[in-house]
Design a protein around this motif. Structure first.
Motif, short mmCIF file in Angstrom:
data_model
loop_
_atom_site.label_atom_id
_atom_site.label_comp_id
_atom_site.label_asym_id
_atom_site.label_seq_id
_atom_site.Cartn_x
_atom_site.Cartn_y
_atom_site.Cartn_z
N ASP A 163 0.82 -1.22 0.00
CA ASP A 163 0.00 0.00 0.00
C ASP A 163 0.85 1.26 0.00
OD1 ASP A 163 -2.26 -1.53 -0.03
OD2 ASP A 163 -2.77 -1.23 2.08
N ASP A 164 2.13 1.12 -0.34
CA ASP A 164 3.07 2.23 -0.49
C ASP A 164 3.44 2.90 0.84
OD1 ASP A 164 4.73 3.55 -2.35
OD2 ASP A 164 3.47 5.34 -2.25
N GLU A 165 3.30 2.19 1.94
CA GLU A 165 3.80 2.69 3.22
C GLU A 165 5.31 2.46 3.26
OE1 GLU A 165 0.30 1.23 6.13
OE2 GLU A 165 0.90 -0.10 4.50
N TRP B 131 0.86 -8.94 -0.52
CA TRP B 131 0.27 -9.33 0.76
C TRP B 131 0.25 -10.84 0.91
CZ3 TRP B 131 0.37 -5.69 4.01
CH2 TRP B 131 0.02 -4.38 3.69
#
Length: 269
Positions: A21-23, A89
């Motif tokens: 999620d681009d964290e 994931w």
């Protein structure tokens, strides 16, 4: 004086170092590093040098980092990271702590990592992938004992729940600091009775409601105080759960109650 190097690994925009999620890994690393530093600053005779970019703008070259640590003549190099398997994931999960994979490596690295790793596992409450060896630059080129933590997988649907919770990142950072404090026998600075924290606690009309992390931390403190007791002071099942990071809240309360009920805490100096 104990000189501790903190390295929050990578930069904010380092390619590949992020969750699906681009964290950004740096964001997780940075929070853990800040919490570790804040905890270490509560102890006497400690100096701290951070060798990564504290705002994450640049990915400081690894050679620059280890050169800074060596020139500063640090006593330990702590490199803080979070893992990724394939950027997708999945159900993989767990914590790892690395030291140098070399027969001539400083044996104190393993001793220090041994004080750090179980505390981080217990603080995060996710699976224990163990202490490992690797030929990473910061472990190989640092002239002092060094360890590198991988505090969970950013692409794990299990681990990311806790990585998104600052209370767990705080617990992780404080676990690293406490492990260093135990190893180096650091002493807490005296606390004034007039400090705002104490005044606020005395003036509060609300009962203290400990979080799960606070309960686990207190249990870790109990375990530390019982480490020198005779075999059997703690159930082997509870001890195994503590070391594997699978301790439940009810387990923790049970350990604390048992220790108090048997008078074990009063006997341990």
């Amino acid at each position: 004086m104990v000189k501790i190097v903190i390295d929050a690994g990578h930069g904010f925009n380092t390619p590949g170092k992020r969750s699906p999620d681009d964290e950004r890994e740096w964001s997780f690393n940075n929070k853990v590093a800040q919490f570790a530093i804040a905890k270490l600053q509560l102890y006497e005779d400690v100096e701290i040098l951070r060798v990564d970019d504290p705002i994450g703008r640049t990915d400081v070259p690894l050679t620059t980092r280890t050169n800074l640590a060596n020139e500063w003549k640090a006593d330990v190099y702590a490199s803080i990271h979070h893992n990724s398997l394939n950027g997708q994931w999945g159900k993989h999960s767990g914590l790892e702590t690395y030291t140098m994979d070399n027969p001539t490596a400083n044996p104190k690295s393993v001793e220090i990592a041994g004080a750090i790793h179980p505390r981080v596992v217990m603080a995060m409450g996710i699976s224990n992938r163990g202490m490992k060896r690797a030929n990473f630059h910061v472990l190989r080129e640092s002239a002092m004992p060094a360890f590198l933590t991988e505090g969970g997988f950013m692409d794990s649907t299990i681990d990311i729940v806790k990585l998104r919770d600052d209370s767990y990142l705080k617990a992780q950072g404080e676990a690293i600091a406490e492990g260093l404090a135990v190893y180096f026998k650091l002493r807490l600075k005296p606390i004034s009775v007039d400090s705002p924290a104490i005044t606020q606690r005395v003036d509060s009309d609300h009962l203290y409601q400990p979080s799960m992390q606070a309960i686990i931390k207190s249990t870790i403190d109990v375990l530390i105080r019982l480490e020198n007791k005779q075999e059997g002071a703690l159930s082997s099942v509870w001890r195994e759960k503590l070391m594997q990071g699978t301790l439940t809240e009810s387990d923790a309360i049970g350990i604390l109650f048992m220790a108090l009920d048997r008078g074990l805490l009063g006997e341990v100096k």
